[in-house]
Design a protein around this motif. Structure first.
Motif, PDB file in Angstrom:
ATOM      1  N   ARG A  37       0.825  -1.211   0.000  1.00 36.62           N
ATOM      2  CA  ARG A  37       0.000   0.000   0.000  1.00 36.62           C
ATOM      3  C   ARG A  37       0.855   1.254   0.000  1.00 36.62           C
ATOM      4  O   ARG A  37       0.466   2.282  -0.520  1.00 36.62           O
ATOM      5  CB  ARG A  37      -0.928   0.008   1.214  1.00 36.62           C
ATOM      6  N   GLU A  38       2.032   1.148   0.608  1.00 34.64           N
ATOM      7  CA  GLU A  38       2.946   2.284   0.686  1.00 34.64           C
ATOM      8  C   GLU A  38       3.730   2.482  -0.603  1.00 34.64           C
ATOM      9  O   GLU A  38       4.503   3.421  -0.725  1.00 34.64           O
ATOM     10  CB  GLU A  38       3.918   2.111   1.859  1.00 34.64           C
ATOM     11  N   GLY A  39       3.584   1.569  -1.570  1.00 33.89           N
ATOM     12  CA  GLY A  39       4.274   1.691  -2.848  1.00 33.89           C
ATOM     13  C   GLY A  39       5.608   0.983  -2.916  1.00 33.89           C
ATOM     14  O   GLY A  39       6.351   1.157  -3.875  1.00 33.89           O
ATOM     15  N   LEU A  57      12.021 -12.785 -19.991  1.00 36.28           N
ATOM     16  CA  LEU A  57      12.394 -11.592 -20.755  1.00 36.28           C
ATOM     17  C   LEU A  57      11.179 -10.872 -21.336  1.00 36.28           C
ATOM     18  O   LEU A  57      11.172  -9.650 -21.453  1.00 36.28           O
ATOM     19  CB  LEU A  57      13.374 -11.973 -21.859  1.00 36.28           C
ATOM     20  N   ASP A  58      10.127 -11.615 -21.681  1.00 32.69           N
ATOM     21  CA  ASP A  58       8.943 -11.010 -22.295  1.00 32.69           C
ATOM     22  C   ASP A  58       7.918 -10.500 -21.287  1.00 32.69           C
ATOM     23  O   ASP A  58       7.076  -9.673 -21.640  1.00 32.69           O
ATOM     24  CB  ASP A  58       8.247 -12.012 -23.225  1.00 32.69           C
ATOM     25  N   ASN A  59       7.963 -10.996 -20.042  1.00 35.62           N
ATOM     26  CA  ASN A  59       6.940 -10.631 -19.058  1.00 35.62           C
ATOM     27  C   ASN A  59       7.490  -9.868 -17.865  1.00 35.62           C
ATOM     28  O   ASN A  59       6.967  -8.818 -17.506  1.00 35.62           O
ATOM     29  CB  ASN A  59       6.214 -11.883 -18.555  1.00 35.62           C
ATOM     30  N   VAL A  60       8.521 -10.385 -17.248  1.00 30.81           N
ATOM     31  CA  VAL A  60       9.032  -9.788 -16.017  1.00 30.81           C
ATOM     32  C   VAL A  60       9.802  -8.502 -16.313  1.00 30.81           C
ATOM     33  O   VAL A  60       9.543  -7.456 -15.701  1.00 30.81           O
ATOM     34  CB  VAL A  60       9.917 -10.793 -15.240  1.00 30.81           C
ATOM     35  N   VAL A  61      10.730  -8.556 -17.239  1.00 32.30           N
ATOM     36  CA  VAL A  61      11.572  -7.384 -17.517  1.00 32.30           C
ATOM     37  C   VAL A  61      10.733  -6.176 -17.952  1.00 32.30           C
ATOM     38  O   VAL A  61      10.919  -5.079 -17.409  1.00 32.30           O
ATOM     39  CB  VAL A  61      12.680  -7.722 -18.534  1.00 32.30           C
ATOM     40  N   PRO A  62       9.769  -6.303 -18.877  1.00 26.74           N
ATOM     41  CA  PRO A  62       8.965  -5.129 -19.235  1.00 26.74           C
ATOM     42  C   PRO A  62       8.166  -4.565 -18.057  1.00 26.74           C
ATOM     43  O   PRO A  62       8.010  -3.353 -17.940  1.00 26.74           O
ATOM     44  CB  PRO A  62       8.032  -5.644 -20.331  1.00 26.74           C
ATOM     45  N   THR A  63       7.660  -5.429 -17.195  1.00 28.06           N
ATOM     46  CA  THR A  63       6.927  -4.947 -16.016  1.00 28.06           C
ATOM     47  C   THR A  63       7.856  -4.159 -15.106  1.00 28.06           C
ATOM     48  O   THR A  63       7.505  -3.082 -14.626  1.00 28.06           O
ATOM     49  CB  THR A  63       6.296  -6.118 -15.245  1.00 28.06           C
ATOM     50  N   GLU A  81      10.570  -2.655 -16.000  1.00 22.10           N
ATOM     51  CA  GLU A  81      10.918  -1.415 -16.703  1.00 22.10           C
ATOM     52  C   GLU A  81       9.806  -0.380 -16.557  1.00 22.10           C
ATOM     53  O   GLU A  81      10.076   0.806 -16.409  1.00 22.10           O
ATOM     54  CB  GLU A  81      11.211  -1.694 -18.171  1.00 22.10           C
ATOM     55  N   SER A  82       8.547  -0.810 -16.560  1.00 19.40           N
ATOM     56  CA  SER A  82       7.452   0.142 -16.385  1.00 19.40           C
ATOM     57  C   SER A  82       7.452   0.716 -14.974  1.00 19.40           C
ATOM     58  O   SER A  82       7.123   1.887 -14.774  1.00 19.40           O
ATOM     59  CB  SER A  82       6.107  -0.497 -16.707  1.00 19.40           C
ATOM     60  N   ILE A  83       7.835  -0.073 -14.002  1.00 20.16           N
ATOM     61  CA  ILE A  83       7.951   0.428 -12.631  1.00 20.16           C
ATOM     62  C   ILE A  83       9.047   1.480 -12.555  1.00 20.16           C
ATOM     63  O   ILE A  83       8.887   2.525 -11.933  1.00 20.16           O
ATOM     64  CB  ILE A  83       8.238  -0.733 -11.653  1.00 20.16           C
ATOM     65  N   GLN A  84      10.161   1.235 -13.239  1.00 17.44           N
ATOM     66  CA  GLN A  84      11.253   2.201 -13.253  1.00 17.44           C
ATOM     67  C   GLN A  84      10.808   3.524 -13.853  1.00 17.44           C
ATOM     68  O   GLN A  84      11.181   4.585 -13.376  1.00 17.44           O
ATOM     69  CB  GLN A  84      12.453   1.648 -14.034  1.00 17.44           C
ATOM     70  N   ASN A 120       9.113   6.087 -11.644  1.00 20.40           N
ATOM     71  CA  ASN A 120       9.953   6.526 -10.521  1.00 20.40           C
ATOM     72  C   ASN A 120       9.823   5.626  -9.306  1.00 20.40           C
ATOM     73  O   ASN A 120       9.935   6.075  -8.179  1.00 20.40           O
ATOM     74  CB  ASN A 120       9.662   7.982 -10.145  1.00 20.40           C
ATOM     75  N   GLN A 121       9.534   4.385  -9.556  1.00 25.80           N
ATOM     76  CA  GLN A 121       9.516   3.413  -8.483  1.00 25.80           C
ATOM     77  C   GLN A 121      10.755   2.547  -8.627  1.00 25.80           C
ATOM     78  O   GLN A 121      11.495   2.657  -9.598  1.00 25.80           O
ATOM     79  CB  GLN A 121       8.249   2.568  -8.518  1.00 25.80           C
ATOM     80  N   GLN A 122      10.964   1.690  -7.686  1.00 21.65           N
ATOM     81  CA  GLN A 122      12.137   0.828  -7.711  1.00 21.65           C
ATOM     82  C   GLN A 122      11.799  -0.490  -7.035  1.00 21.65           C
ATOM     83  O   GLN A 122      10.758  -0.620  -6.409  1.00 21.65           O
ATOM     84  CB  GLN A 122      13.289   1.498  -6.971  1.00 21.65           C
ATOM     85  N   LEU A 123      12.698  -1.436  -7.176  1.00 20.52           N
ATOM     86  CA  LEU A 123      12.590  -2.653  -6.385  1.00 20.52           C
ATOM     87  C   LEU A 123      13.200  -2.353  -5.027  1.00 20.52           C
ATOM     88  O   LEU A 123      14.372  -1.999  -4.929  1.00 20.52           O
ATOM     89  CB  LEU A 123      13.343  -3.802  -7.051  1.00 20.52           C
ATOM     90  N   ASP A 124      12.407  -2.452  -3.996  1.00 25.34           N
ATOM     91  CA  ASP A 124      12.888  -2.148  -2.658  1.00 25.34           C
ATOM     92  C   ASP A 124      13.532  -3.368  -2.010  1.00 25.34           C
ATOM     93  O   ASP A 124      14.501  -3.242  -1.284  1.00 25.34           O
ATOM     94  CB  ASP A 124      11.739  -1.635  -1.795  1.00 25.34           C
ATOM     95  N   ILE A 125      12.967  -4.527  -2.282  1.00 23.58           N
ATOM     96  CA  ILE A 125      13.473  -5.765  -1.684  1.00 23.58           C
ATOM     97  C   ILE A 125      13.422  -6.860  -2.744  1.00 23.58           C
ATOM     98  O   ILE A 125      12.456  -6.965  -3.494  1.00 23.58           O
ATOM     99  CB  ILE A 125      12.619  -6.203  -0.471  1.00 23.58           C
ATOM    100  N   VAL A 126      14.467  -7.656  -2.798  1.00 22.82           N
ATOM    101  CA  VAL A 126      14.481  -8.855  -3.633  1.00 22.82           C
ATOM    102  C   VAL A 126      14.685 -10.039  -2.700  1.00 22.82           C
ATOM    103  O   VAL A 126      15.643 -10.073  -1.924  1.00 22.82           O
ATOM    104  CB  VAL A 126      15.607  -8.802  -4.688  1.00 22.82           C
ATOM    105  N   VAL A 127      13.765 -10.978  -2.761  1.00 19.83           N
ATOM    106  CA  VAL A 127      13.813 -12.158  -1.907  1.00 19.83           C
ATOM    107  C   VAL A 127      14.124 -13.366  -2.781  1.00 19.83           C
ATOM    108  O   VAL A 127      13.464 -13.584  -3.798  1.00 19.83           O
ATOM    109  CB  VAL A 127      12.468 -12.386  -1.186  1.00 19.83           C
ATOM    110  N   ILE A 128      15.127 -14.115  -2.387  1.00 19.97           N
ATOM    111  CA  ILE A 128      15.470 -15.358  -3.079  1.00 19.97           C
ATOM    112  C   ILE A 128      15.180 -16.484  -2.096  1.00 19.97           C
ATOM    113  O   ILE A 128      15.824 -16.584  -1.066  1.00 19.97           O
ATOM    114  CB  ILE A 128      16.949 -15.373  -3.499  1.00 19.97           C
TER     115      ILE A 128
END
Length: 90
Positions: A19-21, A36-42, A44-47, A50-58
């Motif tokens: 909710r906080e973005g 490459l066809d689904n995740v990367v474009p999504t 890129e649209s977030i970028q 002016n948003q970013q990936l705040d956390i990456v969980v593996i």
């Protein structure tokens, strides 16, 4: 809260937007055409919003969960390195 699930063939890839973005990517799936066809474009649209990936969980280091993350590291600059991954990583 918004949850996006991506079809990446084998493996998993999820994008959670709070909710906080804040954007949380869970696993990356394998690097393949689905990724490459689904995740990367999504991402890129977030970028562009002016948003970013705040956390990456593996969740674990099998290829079908981590390869997409490794590909993202070649496309985007890493702001902060993850910690606490444990000693099992070669």
């Amino acid at each position: 809260m918004r949850l996006r699930t991506f079809f990446v063939g084998a493996g998993d890839c999820l994008l959670l937007t709070t909710r906080e973005g804040n954007n949380v990517l869970v696993d990356g799936g394998p690097t393949n055409n689905y990724f490459l066809d689904n995740v990367v474009p999504t991402l890129e649209s977030i970028q562009t919003m002016n948003q970013q990936l705040d956390i990456v969980v593996i969740t674990h280091i099998d290829d079908d969960h981590i390869d997409g993350i490794l590909t993202l590291l070649t496309l985007y600059q890493l702001q902060q390195a993850p910690s606490g991954l444990g000693s099992s990583i070669p």
